[in-house]
Design a protein around this motif. Structure first.
Motif, PDB file in Angstrom:
ATOM      1  N   GLN A   1      61.563 -38.914  38.569  1.00  0.00           N
ATOM      2  CA  GLN A   1      62.945 -39.352  37.977  1.00  0.00           C
ATOM      3  C   GLN A   1      63.627 -39.406  38.994  1.00  0.00           C
ATOM      4  O   GLN A   1      64.618 -40.586  39.251  1.00  0.00           O
TER       5      GLN A   1
ATOM      6  N   PHE B   1      55.714 -39.692  30.334  1.00  0.00           N
ATOM      7  CA  PHE B   1      54.536 -39.547  31.022  1.00  0.00           C
ATOM      8  C   PHE B   1      53.402 -39.101  29.985  1.00  0.00           C
ATOM      9  O   PHE B   1      53.669 -38.443  29.082  1.00  0.00           O
TER      10      PHE B   1
ATOM     11  N   VAL C   1      57.484 -34.554  37.119  1.00  0.00           N
ATOM     12  CA  VAL C   1      58.398 -35.389  36.271  1.00  0.00           C
ATOM     13  C   VAL C   1      59.600 -35.483  37.027  1.00  0.00           C
ATOM     14  O   VAL C   1      60.221 -36.515  37.246  1.00  0.00           O
TER      15      VAL C   1
ATOM     16  N   LEU D   1      52.720 -43.295  33.658  1.00  0.00           N
ATOM     17  CA  LEU D   1      53.841 -43.308  33.070  1.00  0.00           C
ATOM     18  C   LEU D   1      54.394 -44.555  32.694  1.00  0.00           C
ATOM     19  O   LEU D   1      54.023 -45.493  33.244  1.00  0.00           O
TER      20      LEU D   1
ATOM     21  N   HIS E   1      53.457 -30.023  36.944  1.00  0.00           N
ATOM     22  CA  HIS E   1      53.875 -31.306  35.925  1.00  0.00           C
ATOM     23  C   HIS E   1      55.212 -31.379  35.712  1.00  0.00           C
ATOM     24  O   HIS E   1      55.803 -32.599  36.035  1.00  0.00           O
TER      25      HIS E   1
END
Length: 206
Positions: free
Chosen positions: A25, A49, A21, A64, A17
């Motif tokens: 990004q 998220f 992320v 998200l 996870h």
């Protein structure tokens, strides 16, 4: 703000996870979209998220939310961001948020259990549900405790497809462990895919 529904399949299911992320990004930065950053000495991107996906699970329902400094058309955002995402990550939907993040209450999964005799497995599933109780050991903040899993089993659909029993359920891990033990089948080939985020009313989280 725009909300994105993302599929995470294939080799991407082995991305944790936190790495997911970071990956998203970086993709947002490469896309050139006018994402908003917080003020302060260490500004950070305003991208939220919804919930973490366990490692090794596929998903067609990752959600998200991104805050922008100016209005962005959903289709333009989808095209720009998709071009910067790696293999195994696909934007399925981009839309204006309907629910607040705090309204997310349930996560629904599709569980696929391969079998040479899926019809028999289907019958065993119904026998499993007819038990007076299904006791399992569950880890909590106070340690291990015994709970009855049966009242917590929420299955929306069940069917036999291409040599497999397919279930739609909430919180699949304990269910899979308890049922495969009951049916005497291996859990090694079981496939779990997150399909939908839901509100407390069991409606789709949008």
């Amino acid at each position: 703000k725009l909300r994105f529904r993302v599929a995470k399949t294939g080799r991407a299911k082995y991305i944790s996870h936190l790495d997911f992320v970071r990956c998203v990004q970086r993709a947002i930065r490469r896309s050139g979209l006018p994402v908003h950053y917080t003020n302060g000495f260490h500004p950070h991107m305003e991208a939220v998220f919804a919930t973490a996906l366990p490692l090794g699970m596929e998903s067609i329902g990752e959600v998200l939310e991104i805050c922008f400094t100016e209005p962005v058309e959903p289709e333009a955002a989808r095209t720009c961001l998709q071009a910067s995402l790696p293999e195994g990550m696909k934007l399925l939907q981009v839309y204006q948020p309907v629910h607040k993040m705090g309204e997310l209450a349930y996560v629904r999964y599709r569980v696929t259990i391969p079998s040479e005799q899926p019809e028999q497995l289907f019958e065993q599933w119904h026998a499993f549900l007819q038990q007076p109780e299904v006791l399992v050991e569950k880890k909590s903040k106070r340690g291990m405790r015994t709970v009855d899993l049966l009242p917590q089993i929420d299955c929306q659909a069940e069917q036999v497809i291409a040599g497999a029993l397919v279930l739609e359920c909430v919180n699949p891990n304990l269910i899979v462990t308890a049922f495969t033990s009951f049916a005497g089948v291996s859990a090694e080939q079981v496939q779990i895919c997150r399909t939908q985020l839901c509100t407390a009313e069991r409606t789709e989280f949008l």
